[in-house]
Design a protein around this motif. Structure first.
Motif, PDB file in Angstrom:
ATOM      1  N   PHE A 170       0.819  -1.204   0.000  1.00 20.74           N
ATOM      2  CA  PHE A 170       0.000   0.000   0.000  1.00 20.74           C
ATOM      3  C   PHE A 170       0.858   1.260   0.000  1.00 20.74           C
ATOM      4  CE2 PHE A 170      -2.807  -3.272   1.789  1.00 20.74           C
ATOM      5  CZ  PHE A 170      -3.885  -3.148   0.932  1.00 20.74           C
ATOM      6  N   GLN A 171       0.183   2.379  -0.303  1.00 19.70           N
ATOM      7  CA  GLN A 171       0.870   3.639  -0.573  1.00 19.70           C
ATOM      8  C   GLN A 171       1.607   4.194   0.633  1.00 19.70           C
ATOM      9  OE1 GLN A 171      -1.624   6.518  -2.436  1.00 19.70           O
ATOM     10  NE2 GLN A 171      -0.190   8.203  -2.212  1.00 19.70           N
ATOM     11  N   GLU A 172       0.973   4.225   1.791  1.00 26.78           N
ATOM     12  CA  GLU A 172       1.565   4.874   2.964  1.00 26.78           C
ATOM     13  C   GLU A 172       1.781   3.836   4.066  1.00 26.78           C
ATOM     14  OE1 GLU A 172       3.423   6.486   5.406  1.00 26.78           O
ATOM     15  OE2 GLU A 172       3.031   7.900   3.781  1.00 26.78           O
ATOM     16  N   PRO A 173       3.016   3.304   4.189  1.00 23.94           N
ATOM     17  CA  PRO A 173       3.259   2.239   5.164  1.00 23.94           C
ATOM     18  C   PRO A 173       3.027   2.665   6.607  1.00 23.94           C
ATOM     19  CG  PRO A 173       5.331   3.025   4.222  1.00 23.94           C
ATOM     20  CD  PRO A 173       4.228   3.643   3.425  1.00 23.94           C
ATOM     21  N   MET A 174       3.185   3.955   6.907  1.00 25.54           N
ATOM     22  CA  MET A 174       3.012   4.396   8.297  1.00 25.54           C
ATOM     23  C   MET A 174       1.564   4.228   8.741  1.00 25.54           C
ATOM     24  SD  MET A 174       4.886   5.355  10.748  1.00 25.54           S
ATOM     25  CE  MET A 174       4.765   6.040  12.389  1.00 25.54           C
ATOM     26  N   THR A 175       0.616   4.360   7.825  1.00 21.38           N
ATOM     27  CA  THR A 175      -0.789   4.143   8.172  1.00 21.38           C
ATOM     28  C   THR A 175      -1.208   2.697   7.918  1.00 21.38           C
ATOM     29  OG1 THR A 175      -1.444   4.933   5.972  1.00 21.38           O
ATOM     30  CG2 THR A 175      -1.447   6.535   7.762  1.00 21.38           C
ATOM     31  N   ALA A 176      -0.534   2.004   7.017  1.00 18.66           N
ATOM     32  CA  ALA A 176      -0.892   0.616   6.724  1.00 18.66           C
ATOM     33  C   ALA A 176      -0.369  -0.348   7.789  1.00 18.66           C
ATOM     34  CB  ALA A 176      -0.348   0.205   5.350  1.00 18.66           C
ATOM     35  N   LEU A 177       0.742   0.016   8.459  1.00 21.05           N
ATOM     36  CA  LEU A 177       1.295  -0.828   9.511  1.00 21.05           C
ATOM     37  C   LEU A 177       0.674  -0.464  10.854  1.00 21.05           C
ATOM     38  CD1 LEU A 177       5.053  -0.708   8.454  1.00 21.05           C
ATOM     39  CD2 LEU A 177       3.526  -2.670   8.248  1.00 21.05           C
ATOM     40  N   PHE A 189       2.233  -2.989  17.233  1.00 24.11           N
ATOM     41  CA  PHE A 189       2.956  -4.255  17.131  1.00 24.11           C
ATOM     42  C   PHE A 189       4.273  -4.045  16.398  1.00 24.11           C
ATOM     43  CE2 PHE A 189      -1.484  -5.405  17.551  1.00 24.11           C
ATOM     44  CZ  PHE A 189      -1.446  -6.438  18.474  1.00 24.11           C
ATOM     45  N   THR A 190       5.274  -4.863  16.735  1.00 29.40           N
ATOM     46  CA  THR A 190       6.549  -4.795  16.018  1.00 29.40           C
ATOM     47  C   THR A 190       6.322  -5.272  14.585  1.00 29.40           C
ATOM     48  OG1 THR A 190       7.234  -7.063  16.550  1.00 29.40           O
ATOM     49  CG2 THR A 190       7.786  -5.312  18.149  1.00 29.40           C
ATOM     50  N   VAL A 191       7.238  -4.887  13.714  1.00 26.50           N
ATOM     51  CA  VAL A 191       7.066  -5.273  12.306  1.00 26.50           C
ATOM     52  C   VAL A 191       7.225  -6.786  12.144  1.00 26.50           C
ATOM     53  CG1 VAL A 191       7.738  -3.014  11.448  1.00 26.50           C
ATOM     54  CG2 VAL A 191       9.505  -4.763  11.770  1.00 26.50           C
ATOM     55  N   GLY A 192       8.071  -7.390  12.974  1.00 33.53           N
ATOM     56  CA  GLY A 192       8.220  -8.844  12.923  1.00 33.53           C
ATOM     57  C   GLY A 192       6.929  -9.552  13.296  1.00 33.53           C
ATOM     58  N   GLU A 193       6.240  -9.036  14.299  1.00 38.57           N
ATOM     59  CA  GLU A 193       4.958  -9.621  14.707  1.00 38.57           C
ATOM     60  C   GLU A 193       3.915  -9.490  13.599  1.00 38.57           C
ATOM     61  OE1 GLU A 193       5.097  -8.850  19.553  1.00 38.57           O
ATOM     62  OE2 GLU A 193       4.372  -7.266  18.215  1.00 38.57           O
ATOM     63  N   ALA A 234      13.280  -6.622  13.245  1.00 37.63           N
ATOM     64  CA  ALA A 234      12.030  -7.357  13.437  1.00 37.63           C
ATOM     65  C   ALA A 234      11.384  -6.999  14.775  1.00 37.63           C
ATOM     66  CB  ALA A 234      12.289  -8.859  13.371  1.00 37.63           C
ATOM     67  N   LYS A 235      12.198  -6.583  15.743  1.00 34.81           N
ATOM     68  CA  LYS A 235      11.690  -6.212  17.072  1.00 34.81           C
ATOM     69  C   LYS A 235      11.350  -4.715  17.167  1.00 34.81           C
ATOM     70  CE  LYS A 235      14.497  -9.852  19.201  1.00 34.81           C
ATOM     71  NZ  LYS A 235      15.634 -10.146  20.108  1.00 34.81           N
ATOM     72  N   SER A 236      11.482  -3.995  16.046  1.00 30.87           N
ATOM     73  CA  SER A 236      11.213  -2.552  16.033  1.00 30.87           C
ATOM     74  C   SER A 236       9.752  -2.281  15.702  1.00 30.87           C
ATOM     75  CB  SER A 236      12.103  -1.852  15.003  1.00 30.87           C
ATOM     76  OG  SER A 236      13.476  -2.026  15.298  1.00 30.87           O
ATOM     77  N   TYR A 237       9.259  -1.157  16.186  1.00 29.33           N
ATOM     78  CA  TYR A 237       7.924  -0.691  15.833  1.00 29.33           C
ATOM     79  C   TYR A 237       8.012   0.200  14.589  1.00 29.33           C
ATOM     80  CZ  TYR A 237       6.400  -2.496  20.342  1.00 29.33           C
ATOM     81  OH  TYR A 237       6.112  -3.326  21.400  1.00 29.33           O
ATOM     82  N   PRO A 238       6.917   0.361  13.853  1.00 32.35           N
ATOM     83  CA  PRO A 238       6.981   1.135  12.599  1.00 32.35           C
ATOM     84  C   PRO A 238       7.600   2.517  12.750  1.00 32.35           C
ATOM     85  CG  PRO A 238       4.900  -0.039  12.707  1.00 32.35           C
ATOM     86  CD  PRO A 238       5.587  -0.270  14.024  1.00 32.35           C
ATOM     87  N   HIS A 239       7.291   3.223  13.855  1.00 35.60           N
ATOM     88  CA  HIS A 239       7.801   4.586  14.005  1.00 35.60           C
ATOM     89  C   HIS A 239       9.309   4.631  14.226  1.00 35.60           C
ATOM     90  CE1 HIS A 239       7.446   3.533  18.304  1.00 35.60           C
ATOM     91  NE2 HIS A 239       8.404   4.420  18.491  1.00 35.60           N
ATOM     92  N   GLN A 240       9.903   3.467  14.529  1.00 35.61           N
ATOM     93  CA  GLN A 240      11.348   3.418  14.756  1.00 35.61           C
ATOM     94  C   GLN A 240      12.135   3.167  13.471  1.00 35.61           C
ATOM     95  OE1 GLN A 240      10.965   0.315  17.857  1.00 35.61           O
ATOM     96  NE2 GLN A 240      11.860   1.778  19.304  1.00 35.61           N
ATOM     97  N   GLY A 275      11.935   4.473   3.985  1.00 38.47           N
ATOM     98  CA  GLY A 275      12.356   3.403   3.092  1.00 38.47           C
ATOM     99  C   GLY A 275      12.298   2.034   3.757  1.00 38.47           C
ATOM    100  N   GLN A 276      12.676   1.971   5.037  1.00 35.29           N
ATOM    101  CA  GLN A 276      12.614   0.697   5.763  1.00 35.29           C
ATOM    102  C   GLN A 276      11.175   0.237   5.957  1.00 35.29           C
ATOM    103  OE1 GLN A 276      14.839   1.963   9.206  1.00 35.29           O
ATOM    104  NE2 GLN A 276      16.717   0.953   8.525  1.00 35.29           N
ATOM    105  N   ARG A 277      10.278   1.163   6.257  1.00 32.13           N
ATOM    106  CA  ARG A 277       8.857   0.794   6.403  1.00 32.13           C
ATOM    107  C   ARG A 277       8.307   0.254   5.086  1.00 32.13           C
ATOM    108  NH1 ARG A 277       8.583   5.506   9.909  1.00 32.13           N
ATOM    109  NH2 ARG A 277       7.969   6.834   8.156  1.00 32.13           N
ATOM    110  N   GLN A 278       8.717   0.863   3.983  1.00 31.94           N
ATOM    111  CA  GLN A 278       8.236   0.366   2.685  1.00 31.94           C
ATOM    112  C   GLN A 278       8.782  -1.025   2.407  1.00 31.94           C
ATOM    113  OE1 GLN A 278       5.671   0.542   0.860  1.00 31.94           O
ATOM    114  NE2 GLN A 278       5.966   2.569  -0.012  1.00 31.94           N
TER     115      GLN A 278
END
Length: 547
Positions: free
Chosen positions: A107-114, A118-122, A159-165, A169-172
């Motif tokens: 999706f277009q905006e990963p900050m709102t899609a994630l 929860f951590t990104v790994g979860e 994998a243990k990081s949250y989206p805001h961390q 580019g990493q969120r995408q």
């Protein structure tokens, strides 16, 4: 010739009997990359999301024939032939076997899609648990492998990081990892490079290209970035008002467009139309030895006595005069936004920052006159405008704070003048004042955001990526509006951007920041044509590649 994976035949999509996609047909083969191109509102995203019925209330007709992979991975209770499924006919339950597993989305905006909780790994593991039936331990290890595949360094830690961390580019990349979790045969990427700087944008396109080849997927790229189409796509479909007006091999269409609309898109590059302010124009914004740092949490008992800090910006000097645009360019994380926050007096600083000769005191009442002098236009107008307030309330909000002495008639007059100055009138938009942000297009919402600050007659506007979320034609219109306002009102702009084309169109002076440091500065001619700094050349050359 490759066999078609997806065959779209006379697809029509309507909402409340109003047709927004009008009889589109195309084939997409396994291993092929197709780009859907058009302005906001052309029907690109509606078409893509409706392939698996992700838009509530959409009325579909026509056929979308999906070629099955094998007999174990098919939707139950289907009445189609053994080799194909018609996605239009499938029920919600049947589509569960297609979504994520066969057709996946970025999706277009990963900050709102994630999910921020929860951590990104979860979040990647959740897909594996539900769709592939893995155990939690298996899913966690697979999530780390997917993060590694997408090129994120230190995958276990990330994998243990949250989206805001994570950076943009990493969120995408995390969104791409999540989409790849079930090894889909079709990946639909909806504006995957929007709002990313030129180097990260290039990395994401290279990553998609690599993964498409590695996994043999088909890719449907939805974008308004014509450079992304030129670099990535095999074929292109150009959409206007719900119809495909031109299609063909990407290189051929972009090199020799036949339809006037395609020609319009290709010619919608920002145009430079600015005047040079006099050299003795008053200084409105000035920084000396400017630095910004943020505390780092953690560190145990030692951190009590010697707190750790992250340096976001250091030793920056600049001057912004009346009627001048100072462009600030650099990659994500370079310190651009920290500079904007310092100019707005919103973060503690080292060194000095002065607005019309006055420093920010940190006292809300003392700083109130300066806040009227310096206003900000944010990157995403949809998130910066309250969905609960109508236009009249949004535009008049600042008046209540800065001009409480005005009566209701005076406030209304200011609101109407501000709206008119950005091209929004009751004649064109009946009941304009009672409308809400969702009733406007992206470009119109950005005009509202500009009107909201103009109502206070500021002297300096901080423009934080004001066009990055807009398509090329709307971007051109907004930049022309800003140029006109600068001439009419003598406004000064601190323009934060990653787009060299926007700098080329707007800036008089330019700061180049990298890794929190000012690495280059000068007038626009020096930066574009004479600078020898390798980082400046990298950014400028990336901009020229779009030509």
């Amino acid at each position: 010739m490759r066999l078609p994976l997806l065959q779209v035949r006379e697809l029509r999509i309507a909402f409340n009997q109003v047709e927004v996609v009008k009889g589109i047909s195309f084939n997409l083969a396994l291993g092929e990359k197709i780009a859907l191109v058009g302005e906001s509102g052309s029907g690109k995203s509606v078409l893509a999301l409706s392939l698996v019925k992700l838009i509530e209330g959409a009325q579909l007709s026509g056929r979308c024939l999906w070629t099955r992979q094998d007999e174990q991975n098919v939707a139950p209770d289907s009445t189609d032939s053994p080799s194909t499924l018609d996605l239009v006919k499938l029920t919600e339950k049947q589509l569960e076997f297609i979504r994520g597993q066969d057709i996946a989305f970025v999706f277009q905006e990963p900050m709102t899609a994630l999910n921020p909780l929860f951590t990104v790994g979860e979040q990647i593991s959740e897909v594996l648990l539900i769709k592939r039936g893995m155990t939690r331990e298996e899913a966690w290890h697979e999530a780390i492998d997917l993060i590694k595949v997408t090129g994120i360094s230190e995958p276990v830690r990330r994998a243990k990081s949250y989206p805001h961390q994570l950076s943009g580019g990493q969120r995408q990349r995390v969104m791409i990892a999540m989409a790849l979790a079930c090894r889909p045969r079709l990946l639909i990427a909806d504006e995957p490079t929007t709002a990313l700087d030129v180097t990260v944008r290039s990395q994401i396109l290279d990553l998609l290209d690599h993964l498409q080849y590695r996994f043999g997927m088909a890719v449907l790229l939805i974008t308004h970035d014509l450079e992304a189409v030129r670099r990535f796509a095999d074929r292109v479909l150009v959409m206007e008002k719900g119809m495909v007006v031109e299609q063909g091999e990407a290189k051929e269409v972009l090199a020799d467009p036949r339809h006037p609309y395609t020609q319009k898109l290709l010619n919608s590059q920002p145009i430079r139309d600015v005047v040079l302010p006099p050299p003795d124009a008053p200084v409105l914004l000035q920084g000396w030895g400017l630095g910004v740092s943020y505390p780092i949490r953690g560190g145990g008992v030692k951190a009590w006595f010697k707190p750790k800090k992250f340096t976001a910006l250091q030793e920056v000097n600049f001057v912004l005069r009346q009627g001048q645009t100072l462009g600030v360019i650099g990659e994500s994380g370079s310190g651009k936004t920290s500079l904007a926050l310092a100019a707005l007096g919103l973060v503690p600083i080292h060194g000095q920052m002065k607005v019309s000769g006055h420093s920010w005191s940190g006292d809300a009442q003392v700083d109130l006159p300066l806040r009227r002098t310096v206003q900000v236009v944010f990157q995403d107008p949809f998130s910066s405008l309250s969905p609960r307030m109508n236009v009249a309330e949004i535009i008049a909000e600042g008046i209540a704070v800065h001009l409480p002495e005005l009566d209701s008639l005076g406030r209304l007059r200011r609101v109407l003048i501000a709206l008119s100055s950005v091209g929004l009138t009751e004649q064109e938009f009946p009941n304009l004042l009672s409308r809400y942000p969702h009733e406007f297009s992206g470009g119109q919402r950005q005009r509202l955001a500009i009107a909201r600050v103009l109502v206070l007659d500021p002297q300096v506007l901080i423009l934080d990526e004001p066009t990055s979320a807009l398509d090329v034609t709307t971007q051109q219109q907004v930049l022309q509006l800003l140029q006109k306002l600068q001439k009419q009102r003598g406004l000064s702009y601190l323009l934060i951007t990653h787009d060299v084309d926007v700098i080329r169109a707007m800036a008089h002076q330019v700061l180049v920041v990298q890794n929190a440091k000012l690495v280059d500065s000068g007038n626009i001619d020096h930066i574009l044509h004479h600078s020898t700094h390798p980082y400046t050349r990298l950014l400028v050359n990336a901009g020229y590649d779009k030509k």
